[in-house]
Design an enzyme around this catalytic site. Structure first.
Site, PDB file in Angstrom:
ATOM      1  N   GLU A 110       0.848  -1.203   0.000  1.00  0.00           N
ATOM      2  CA  GLU A 110       0.000   0.000   0.000  1.00  0.00           C
ATOM      3  C   GLU A 110       0.878   1.245   0.000  1.00  0.00           C
ATOM      4  OE1 GLU A 110      -3.327   1.816   3.060  1.00  0.00           O
ATOM      5  OE2 GLU A 110      -3.335  -0.343   2.693  1.00  0.00           O
ATOM      6  N   ASP A 112       0.186   5.317   0.627  1.00  0.00           N
ATOM      7  CA  ASP A 112      -0.903   6.135   1.179  1.00  0.00           C
ATOM      8  C   ASP A 112      -0.660   7.625   1.147  1.00  0.00           C
ATOM      9  OD1 ASP A 112      -2.359   3.932   1.969  1.00  0.00           O
ATOM     10  OD2 ASP A 112      -1.844   4.087   4.088  1.00  0.00           O
ATOM     11  N   GLU A 114      -3.167  10.307   3.181  1.00  0.00           N
ATOM     12  CA  GLU A 114      -4.374  10.542   3.972  1.00  0.00           C
ATOM     13  C   GLU A 114      -4.381  11.995   4.419  1.00  0.00           C
ATOM     14  OE1 GLU A 114      -5.695   6.331   5.969  1.00  0.00           O
ATOM     15  OE2 GLU A 114      -4.288   7.569   7.094  1.00  0.00           O
ATOM     16  N   HIS A 127      -0.868  12.876   5.795  1.00  0.00           N
ATOM     17  CA  HIS A 127      -0.272  11.683   6.395  1.00  0.00           C
ATOM     18  C   HIS A 127       0.132  10.740   5.260  1.00  0.00           C
ATOM     19  CE1 HIS A 127      -0.139   8.437   9.553  1.00  0.00           C
ATOM     20  NE2 HIS A 127      -0.419   7.679   8.502  1.00  0.00           N
ATOM     21  N   THR A 128       1.407  10.308   5.228  1.00  0.00           N
ATOM     22  CA  THR A 128       1.868   9.376   4.200  1.00  0.00           C
ATOM     23  C   THR A 128       2.404   8.113   4.866  1.00  0.00           C
ATOM     24  OG1 THR A 128       4.138  10.244   4.117  1.00  0.00           O
ATOM     25  CG2 THR A 128       2.488  11.290   2.684  1.00  0.00           C
ATOM     26  N   ASN A 129       2.283   6.992   4.142  1.00  0.00           N
ATOM     27  CA  ASN A 129       2.771   5.723   4.677  1.00  0.00           C
ATOM     28  C   ASN A 129       3.040   4.779   3.516  1.00  0.00           C
ATOM     29  OD1 ASN A 129       3.532   3.800   6.551  1.00  0.00           O
ATOM     30  ND2 ASN A 129       1.579   3.750   7.628  1.00  0.00           N
ATOM     31  N   ARG A 138       5.600   3.382   8.650  1.00  0.00           N
ATOM     32  CA  ARG A 138       6.594   4.248   8.016  1.00  0.00           C
ATOM     33  C   ARG A 138       5.964   5.619   7.757  1.00  0.00           C
ATOM     34  NH1 ARG A 138       7.360  -0.718   4.566  1.00  0.00           N
ATOM     35  NH2 ARG A 138       9.275  -1.735   5.309  1.00  0.00           N
TER      36      ARG A 138
END
Length: 305
Positions: A110, A112, A114, A127-129, A138
């Protein structure tokens, strides 16, 4: 003595040239722009998810009963994905607008974005991951340098075998490099669809859950347009990228097709913009959260980006 022009012949030639230019321009405009009817399915939320303006605009809404969401019809294995979003305006505290690539299953990959809502006048948190084989943790978070509710802005994921770059209006905000050589997982084997949703997360989204969603402001609405996927499409177990060649087949991109994303990194101006964002607009970086990792930082954090 100079021969006189044949005016009729010149006029006919100009008409032919203008005709082909108009056809080419129309083709390029149509090829470079996505259509939500063609490219996406509305997956939940009933009437709260809508496709408007002949497929050029999509809206997601959230009320006290339900949020809403959509997903791409196609799966991708590497590419550059662009979408223009205009986020929930006003008091958006408690709401989350998610925009991400994801595969399926418990060991999913994934990537991301957000967008965590906030009280009126306070900035959104981006928000990133990155998840690989079901493992995330992460996170990096940012404040934007503009109001994302006033106008549309482009949020992009560039994903190739070497790295993932998160971009906002073509400004890089984060790079996640492929560090498999030192034992760090990297998403490169599972095709992913593009998803987006608008939902209530007031148990954690705003100030750790201290600020709850104000339902008197509902419905909350986010807007989408300008989708573009310059990517390898995965279908029936194979990629639209030509096997053994560096140039993928263009999928709906026509004459605007550009495969530079396949090996793209950051040049010197890009690295300067990334440092500017991370110096002035980053508010959380898992790599510097020593309390969270008392046994030592994750391996990828020990290398400079």
């Amino acid at each position: 003595m100079v021969a006189p022009y044949n005016c009729d012949r010149v006029a006919k030639m100009l008409k032919i040239v203008l005709f082909f230019l108009s056809v080419s321009c129309s083709f390029m405009a149509a090829a470079s722009a996505g259509n939500f009817y063609r490219d996406f399915d509305l997956t939940w939320g009933d009437h709260r998810a809508k496709i408007l303006d002949g497929g050029n605009l999509l809206t997601l809404s959230l009320d006290q009963i339900s949020g809403s969401g959509f997903q791409s019809k196609r799966e991708y294995l590497f590419g550059r994905i662009d979408m223009q979003l205009k986020l929930v305006a006003g008091n958006s505290a408690g709401t989350v607008t998610a925009y991400y690539l994801s595969s399926q299953g418990p060991n999913h990959d994934e990537i991301d974005f957000e967008f965590l809502g906030n009280l009126s006048g306070d900035p959104y948190i981006v928000h990133t991951n990155v998840y690989t084989q079901g493992k995330g943790d992460r996170e990096q978070q940012f404040h934007l340098w503009f109001d994302p509710t006033k106008n549309f802005h482009t949020y992009s994921i560039l994903w190739n075998p070497q790295r993932i770059i998160f971009l906002v209006d073509n400004t890089p905000i984060r790079v996640f490099n492929n560090e498999e050589a030192i034992g760090v997982g990297f998403p490169k084997k599972q095709p992913m669809k593009l998803y987006s949703s608008l939902w209530n997360a007031d148990q954690w989204a705003t100030r750790g859950g201290l600020i709850k969603t104000d339902w008197s402001k509902a419905p909350f609405t986010a807007y989408y347009k300008g989708f573009n996927a310059n990517a390898c499409v995965w279908s029936r177990g194979s990629s639209s990228c030509v096997s053994g060649r560096s140039t993928p087949r263009p999928y709906g991109l026509g004459m605007n097709y550009n495969n530079g994303w396949q090996t793209q990194g950051l040049d010197a101006p890009g690295r300067r913009r990334l440092r500017w964002v991370q110096r002035y607009h980053m508010i959380y970086n898992y790599c510097t959260d020593l309390k969270r990792f008392p046994q030592g930082r994750p391996r990828e954090c020990r290398r400079s980006s």
